[in-house]
Design a protein around this motif. Structure first.
Motif, PDB file in Angstrom:
ATOM      1  N   PRO A 124      10.684   5.800   8.213  1.00  0.00           N
ATOM      2  CA  PRO A 124      10.971   4.683   7.302  1.00  0.00           C
ATOM      3  C   PRO A 124      11.024   5.118   5.842  1.00  0.00           C
ATOM      4  CG  PRO A 124       8.685   4.610   8.034  1.00  0.00           C
ATOM      5  CD  PRO A 124       9.332   5.751   8.767  1.00  0.00           C
ATOM      6  N   ASN A 125      11.702   4.312   5.014  1.00  0.00           N
ATOM      7  CA  ASN A 125      11.541   4.473   3.567  1.00  0.00           C
ATOM      8  C   ASN A 125      10.080   4.192   3.248  1.00  0.00           C
ATOM      9  OD1 ASN A 125      14.301   4.798   3.519  1.00  0.00           O
ATOM     10  ND2 ASN A 125      14.716   2.694   2.847  1.00  0.00           N
ATOM     11  N   PHE A 126       9.567   4.807   2.205  1.00  0.00           N
ATOM     12  CA  PHE A 126       8.146   4.591   1.899  1.00  0.00           C
ATOM     13  C   PHE A 126       7.889   4.870   0.429  1.00  0.00           C
ATOM     14  CE2 PHE A 126       8.482   9.105   2.843  1.00  0.00           C
ATOM     15  CZ  PHE A 126       7.616   9.713   1.954  1.00  0.00           C
ATOM     16  N   HIS A 127       6.685   4.493  -0.016  1.00  0.00           N
ATOM     17  CA  HIS A 127       6.248   4.956  -1.338  1.00  0.00           C
ATOM     18  C   HIS A 127       4.841   5.487  -1.230  1.00  0.00           C
ATOM     19  CE1 HIS A 127       3.653   1.472  -2.690  1.00  0.00           C
ATOM     20  NE2 HIS A 127       4.350   0.862  -1.748  1.00  0.00           N
ATOM     21  N   ARG A 128       4.512   6.414  -2.104  1.00  0.00           N
ATOM     22  CA  ARG A 128       3.190   7.038  -2.044  1.00  0.00           C
ATOM     23  C   ARG A 128       2.751   7.468  -3.440  1.00  0.00           C
ATOM     24  NH1 ARG A 128       2.915  13.441  -1.375  1.00  0.00           N
ATOM     25  NH2 ARG A 128       4.974  13.992  -2.143  1.00  0.00           N
TER      26      ARG A 128
ATOM     27  N   PHE B  86       0.824  -1.205   0.000  1.00  0.00           N
ATOM     28  CA  PHE B  86       0.000   0.000   0.000  1.00  0.00           C
ATOM     29  C   PHE B  86       0.862   1.261   0.000  1.00  0.00           C
ATOM     30  CE2 PHE B  86      -3.184  -2.786   2.210  1.00  0.00           C
ATOM     31  CZ  PHE B  86      -4.099  -2.784   1.180  1.00  0.00           C
ATOM     32  N   PRO B  87       0.501   2.244  -0.819  1.00  0.00           N
ATOM     33  CA  PRO B  87       1.196   3.528  -0.741  1.00  0.00           C
ATOM     34  C   PRO B  87       0.761   4.345   0.483  1.00  0.00           C
ATOM     35  CG  PRO B  87      -0.361   3.485  -2.604  1.00  0.00           C
ATOM     36  CD  PRO B  87      -0.534   2.207  -1.857  1.00  0.00           C
ATOM     37  N   ASN B  88       1.729   4.990   1.139  1.00  0.00           N
ATOM     38  CA  ASN B  88       1.455   5.836   2.314  1.00  0.00           C
ATOM     39  C   ASN B  88       2.494   6.936   2.404  1.00  0.00           C
ATOM     40  OD1 ASN B  88      -0.801   4.766   3.942  1.00  0.00           O
ATOM     41  ND2 ASN B  88       0.432   2.906   3.962  1.00  0.00           N
ATOM     42  N   TYR B  89       2.061   8.101   2.830  1.00  0.00           N
ATOM     43  CA  TYR B  89       2.976   9.246   2.955  1.00  0.00           C
ATOM     44  C   TYR B  89       3.569   9.322   4.359  1.00  0.00           C
ATOM     45  CZ  TYR B  89       4.768  13.969   3.207  1.00  0.00           C
ATOM     46  OH  TYR B  89       5.593  15.048   3.384  1.00  0.00           O
TER      47      TYR B  89
ATOM     48  N   HIS C 117       4.096   8.526  -8.843  1.00  0.00           N
ATOM     49  CA  HIS C 117       4.264   7.537  -7.780  1.00  0.00           C
ATOM     50  C   HIS C 117       5.702   7.706  -7.290  1.00  0.00           C
ATOM     51  CE1 HIS C 117       3.146   3.142  -6.514  1.00  0.00           C
ATOM     52  NE2 HIS C 117       3.816   3.747  -5.561  1.00  0.00           N
ATOM     53  N   GLN C 118       5.855   7.994  -6.008  1.00  0.00           N
ATOM     54  CA  GLN C 118       7.167   8.358  -5.461  1.00  0.00           C
ATOM     55  C   GLN C 118       7.672   7.266  -4.515  1.00  0.00           C
ATOM     56  OE1 GLN C 118       6.932  11.531  -2.583  1.00  0.00           O
ATOM     57  NE2 GLN C 118       8.862  12.427  -3.273  1.00  0.00           N
ATOM     58  N   PHE C 119       8.967   6.958  -4.618  1.00  0.00           N
ATOM     59  CA  PHE C 119       9.617   5.961  -3.753  1.00  0.00           C
ATOM     60  C   PHE C 119      10.767   6.665  -3.050  1.00  0.00           C
ATOM     61  CE2 PHE C 119       7.575   2.145  -5.510  1.00  0.00           C
ATOM     62  CZ  PHE C 119       7.065   2.664  -6.688  1.00  0.00           C
ATOM     63  N   VAL C 120      10.697   6.745  -1.719  1.00  0.00           N
ATOM     64  CA  VAL C 120      11.608   7.608  -0.963  1.00  0.00           C
ATOM     65  C   VAL C 120      12.526   6.785  -0.066  1.00  0.00           C
ATOM     66  CG1 VAL C 120      11.720   9.489   0.715  1.00  0.00           C
ATOM     67  CG2 VAL C 120       9.901   9.454  -0.993  1.00  0.00           C
TER      68      VAL C 120
ATOM     69  N   ASP D  30      -2.245  16.185  -5.626  1.00  0.00           N
ATOM     70  CA  ASP D  30      -2.644  16.403  -4.226  1.00  0.00           C
ATOM     71  C   ASP D  30      -2.618  17.896  -3.889  1.00  0.00           C
ATOM     72  OD1 ASP D  30      -2.850  16.489  -1.428  1.00  0.00           O
ATOM     73  OD2 ASP D  30      -1.797  14.577  -1.198  1.00  0.00           O
ATOM     74  N   GLU D  31      -3.733  18.415  -3.436  1.00  0.00           N
ATOM     75  CA  GLU D  31      -3.870  19.840  -3.103  1.00  0.00           C
ATOM     76  C   GLU D  31      -2.902  20.260  -1.998  1.00  0.00           C
ATOM     77  OE1 GLU D  31      -5.540  22.467  -4.276  1.00  0.00           O
ATOM     78  OE2 GLU D  31      -6.060  21.186  -5.971  1.00  0.00           O
TER      79      GLU D  31
END
Ligand SMILES: [Fe+2]
Length: 267
Positions: free
Chosen positions: A78-82, A67-70, A97-100, A87-88
């Motif tokens: 944590p590293n994450f993707h969202r 699941f994507p989460n910010y 789609h971003q992978f951080v 997004d306003e």
């Protein structure tokens, strides 16, 4: 802080040997002046296309199967993707789609070791010591952050904007990870010319190249293949990697990016 707005000088220069430039401080100084004046630098073949292919496969797998989460930028997060679907709440509106990745987390590619020469170059071109912000904890209110961005065909894009130039950076380098004309046909990274034209940098770069330019030059991502149907999980479209040094949430000394297309929505 930059006083005058910086514009694209209309000069695109090529760096044939990124590693050799890094060793030549006099040459780096000359390049720094070029970047300050609004030139674009394209460093050729900094990374192997085969490595980039493996990274894309890996990230697409993560993106399809979790699941994507910010998460806000804070020490230890944590590293994450969202997913960002225009997004306003974003300072700059975009669809990607971003992978951080953060340096305090270990990852399967050991990304921060793999990518350290680009951070060295970013630091030197930004008039900082090579080793600044290279620790695995925040330094002077800032932290390195690798931000892979996937722009899907049909909807992927980012509004024209300026990024902050301050003590932490002059440049936000980006890695070319998809070939325009093959993986997508229309759109991509552009800078605005003095007469308001969009100069597409993806037309002039290949997979593995790193693009350096003054973060204050108005730039954005023109919609990727706007006539295609949006399908996030096919991962068809344009990939890139931003070599960011970001302020942590508590740091209010550095300005935010400024969206030049959405009016009045941002501070
Ligand atoms: Fe940007």
């Amino acid at each position: 802080m930059t006083a005058e707005p910086i514009l694209f000088s209309e000069k695109i220069r090529v760096i044939e040997n990124h590693g050799a430039l890094l060793e030549d401080l006099k040459a780096v100084e000359a390049v720094r002046e070029q970047v300050k004046n609004g030139d674009i630098l394209i460093a050729k073949e900094v990374f192997q296309p085969s490595l980039i292919h493996r990274i894309k496969e890996y990230l697409a797998g993560v993106g399809r199967n979790s699941f994507p989460n910010y998460k806000p930028i804070e020490m230890g997060c944590p590293n994450f993707h969202r997913i960002n679907y225009w997004d306003e709440r974003s300072y700059v509106k975009g669809c990607f789609h971003q992978f951080v990745f953060f340096p305090w987390n270990q990852d399967v590619f050991n990304f921060f070791e793999l990518m350290k020469e680009v951070y060295y170059m970013k630091n030197l071109l930004s008039h900082n010591p090579k080793q600044r912000f290279m620790q695995n904890v925040p330094e002077d209110g800032c932290v390195r952050r690798l931000s892979f961005q996937f722009y899907p065909k049909g909807m992927g894009g980012m509004n024209k904007h300026r990024d902050p130039v301050d003590y932490h950076q002059l440049i936000v380098p980006s890695l070319v990870m998809s070939k325009k004309g093959k993986e997508f046909l229309h759109g991509g990274l552009y800078v605005e010319s003095k007469n308001g034209q969009k100069i597409c940098l993806d037309d002039r770069a290949d997979i593995g190249d790193v693009i350096y330019f003054n973060a204050q030059i108005p730039h954005g991502v023109e919609r990727i293949d706007p006539d295609a149907e949006l399908d996030w999980i096919s991962f068809q479209g344009r990939w890139t990697l931003l070599f960011a040094i970001n302020k942590i949430t508590a740091n209010t000394a550095i300005a935010n990016s400024v969206d030049l297309e959405s009016h009045g929505a941002n501070p």
